[in-house]
Design a protein around this motif. Structure first.
Motif, PDB file in Angstrom:
ATOM      1  N   ASP A   1     -19.226   9.899 -17.175  1.00  0.00           N
ATOM      2  CA  ASP A   1     -20.437  10.074 -17.966  1.00  0.00           C
ATOM      3  C   ASP A   1     -21.581   9.199 -17.448  1.00  0.00           C
ATOM      4  O   ASP A   1     -22.752   9.524 -17.667  1.00  0.00           O
ATOM      5  CB  ASP A   1     -20.168   9.734 -19.436  1.00  0.00           C
ATOM      6  N   PHE A   2     -21.249   8.084 -16.782  1.00  0.00           N
ATOM      7  CA  PHE A   2     -22.271   7.186 -16.245  1.00  0.00           C
ATOM      8  C   PHE A   2     -22.780   7.631 -14.877  1.00  0.00           C
ATOM      9  O   PHE A   2     -23.873   7.256 -14.458  1.00  0.00           O
ATOM     10  CB  PHE A   2     -21.711   5.762 -16.086  1.00  0.00           C
ATOM     11  N   MET A   3     -21.999   8.406 -14.143  1.00  0.00           N
ATOM     12  CA  MET A   3     -22.293   8.670 -12.736  1.00  0.00           C
ATOM     13  C   MET A   3     -23.470   9.627 -12.566  1.00  0.00           C
ATOM     14  O   MET A   3     -23.567  10.630 -13.278  1.00  0.00           O
ATOM     15  CB  MET A   3     -21.052   9.239 -12.031  1.00  0.00           C
ATOM     16  N   GLN A   4     -24.356   9.308 -11.614  1.00  0.00           N
ATOM     17  CA  GLN A   4     -25.532  10.146 -11.362  1.00  0.00           C
ATOM     18  C   GLN A   4     -25.568  10.723  -9.951  1.00  0.00           C
ATOM     19  O   GLN A   4     -26.008  11.844  -9.758  1.00  0.00           O
ATOM     20  CB  GLN A   4     -26.810   9.345 -11.625  1.00  0.00           C
ATOM     21  N   ASP A   5     -25.110   9.961  -8.950  1.00  0.00           N
ATOM     22  CA  ASP A   5     -25.118  10.476  -7.579  1.00  0.00           C
ATOM     23  C   ASP A   5     -24.250   9.582  -6.701  1.00  0.00           C
ATOM     24  O   ASP A   5     -23.961   8.427  -7.059  1.00  0.00           O
ATOM     25  CB  ASP A   5     -26.545  10.518  -7.023  1.00  0.00           C
ATOM     26  N   ALA A   6     -23.855  10.122  -5.562  1.00  0.00           N
ATOM     27  CA  ALA A   6     -23.080   9.375  -4.574  1.00  0.00           C
ATOM     28  C   ALA A   6     -23.683   9.622  -3.195  1.00  0.00           C
ATOM     29  O   ALA A   6     -24.156  10.723  -2.912  1.00  0.00           O
ATOM     30  CB  ALA A   6     -21.616   9.824  -4.589  1.00  0.00           C
ATOM     31  N   LYS A   7     -23.670   8.581  -2.359  1.00  0.00           N
ATOM     32  CA  LYS A   7     -24.233   8.687  -1.017  1.00  0.00           C
ATOM     33  C   LYS A   7     -23.331   7.983  -0.013  1.00  0.00           C
ATOM     34  O   LYS A   7     -22.589   7.067  -0.352  1.00  0.00           O
ATOM     35  CB  LYS A   7     -25.621   8.044  -0.950  1.00  0.00           C
ATOM     36  N   ILE A   8     -23.461   8.398   1.246  1.00  0.00           N
ATOM     37  CA  ILE A   8     -22.816   7.725   2.364  1.00  0.00           C
ATOM     38  C   ILE A   8     -23.923   7.300   3.319  1.00  0.00           C
ATOM     39  O   ILE A   8     -24.667   8.139   3.824  1.00  0.00           O
ATOM     40  CB  ILE A   8     -21.807   8.654   3.074  1.00  0.00           C
ATOM     41  N   HIS A   9     -24.040   5.997   3.559  1.00  0.00           N
ATOM     42  CA  HIS A   9     -25.134   5.472   4.382  1.00  0.00           C
ATOM     43  C   HIS A   9     -24.713   5.386   5.849  1.00  0.00           C
ATOM     44  O   HIS A   9     -24.589   4.291   6.417  1.00  0.00           O
ATOM     45  CB  HIS A   9     -25.568   4.096   3.870  1.00  0.00           C
ATOM     46  N   ASP A  10     -24.527   6.558   6.470  1.00  0.00           N
ATOM     47  CA  ASP A  10     -24.050   6.550   7.846  1.00  0.00           C
ATOM     48  C   ASP A  10     -25.113   6.092   8.838  1.00  0.00           C
ATOM     49  O   ASP A  10     -24.828   5.918  10.025  1.00  0.00           O
ATOM     50  CB  ASP A  10     -23.493   7.915   8.243  1.00  0.00           C
TER      51      ASP A  10
END
Length: 254
Positions: free
Chosen positions: A226-235
């Motif tokens: 419920d808290f999560m908004q986005d995920a990223k990978i900083h390649d």
């Protein structure tokens, strides 16, 4: 809010590669690292405004974890309470009123899978530890889990089948974790994205060719989603054979 996780493959080494500048640029609320490869006093980090927590391995130059955070926790614990797994500095747990945050560096099964039995015993203990905490309040853990869960999570799944990090046993153990009420945040947001990796071998020009593996994760309990908004990978960020991964959330401290 922003959470970052990064296996730095030696904190003292990455400090010589603009780590503090990268740290400032990412400007995370919580910055979790794995494989510090150091003992107490071997590095001093100038991180104004951050509380610093370290868990060191007994063996010098090996393993180790840390968390740097703008938000002081109400409780900090080290390890998972199982002596055979708690001498390598692999886990730090921060407790807040609304959630738990854990950084973890999962054991590698090693060359010729010499440590696969140890790894599977770890996986079972880890599932118990995280499930018990998640029963109390929402939980998120992050780190180098040393497993590419599905074929989509590495460049060459066929040739790497049965290699450390892509054995049927390790993948099945991660499936059990998810089935117990946890979510791989990156796949939650990007279920079909290909060529998204967080680790590349130093050999064979792997990073330039993007011949990598996605083995660094943020995993949330069902209640944490419920808290999560986005995920990223900083390649785009260099300095280690891994790159940072990110999870953004709503306000976790309200």
């Amino acid at each position: 809010m922003k959470l970052i996780s990064w296996n730095v493959n030696g904190l003292r080494a990455v400090l010589k590669k603009d780590f503090e500048e990268t740290f400032k640029t990412l400007d995370a609320d919580w910055f979790c690292i794995q494989e510090t490869k150091m003992q107490a006093g071997q590095a001093v980090l100038d991180l104004p405004g951050y509380h610093q927590y370290f868990n060191y391995a007994e063996r010098k130059g090996y393993s180790g974890t840390a968390i740097f955070t703008k938000h002081e926790p109400q409780n900090v614990t080290y390890g998972i309470g199982v002596p055979e797994f708690d001498d390598e500095g692999r886990v730090i747990t921060l407790e807040y009123p609304n959630f738990y945050l854990i950084t973890v560096y999962t054991p590698n099964s090693g060359s010729e899978l010499k440590r696969l039995d140890y790894r599977q015993a770890w996986d079972a203990a880890w599932l118990t530890y995280t499930s018990e905490l998640a029963a109390k309040k929402p939980l998120v853990y992050c780190g180098d889990l040393n497993v590419a869960h599905e074929a989509i999570d590495l460049k060459n799944p066929t040739s790497n089948h049965h290699n450390a990090g892509f054995t049927d046993e390790e993948r099945a153990d991660f499936t059990k974790q998810l089935a117990a009420g946890f979510v791989d945040s990156f796949r939650h947001f990007y279920p079909d994205q290909t060529d998204a990796y967080s680790w590349w071998s130093y050999r064979f020009n792997a990073r330039a060719r993007n011949a990598g593996w996605r083995i660094d994760y943020f995993v949330g309990s069902t209640a944490f989603t419920d808290f999560m908004q986005d995920a990223k990978i900083h390649d785009e960020i260099l300095g280690s054979d891994h790159c940072p991964v990110e999870l953004t959330t709503s306000d976790l401290l309200q």
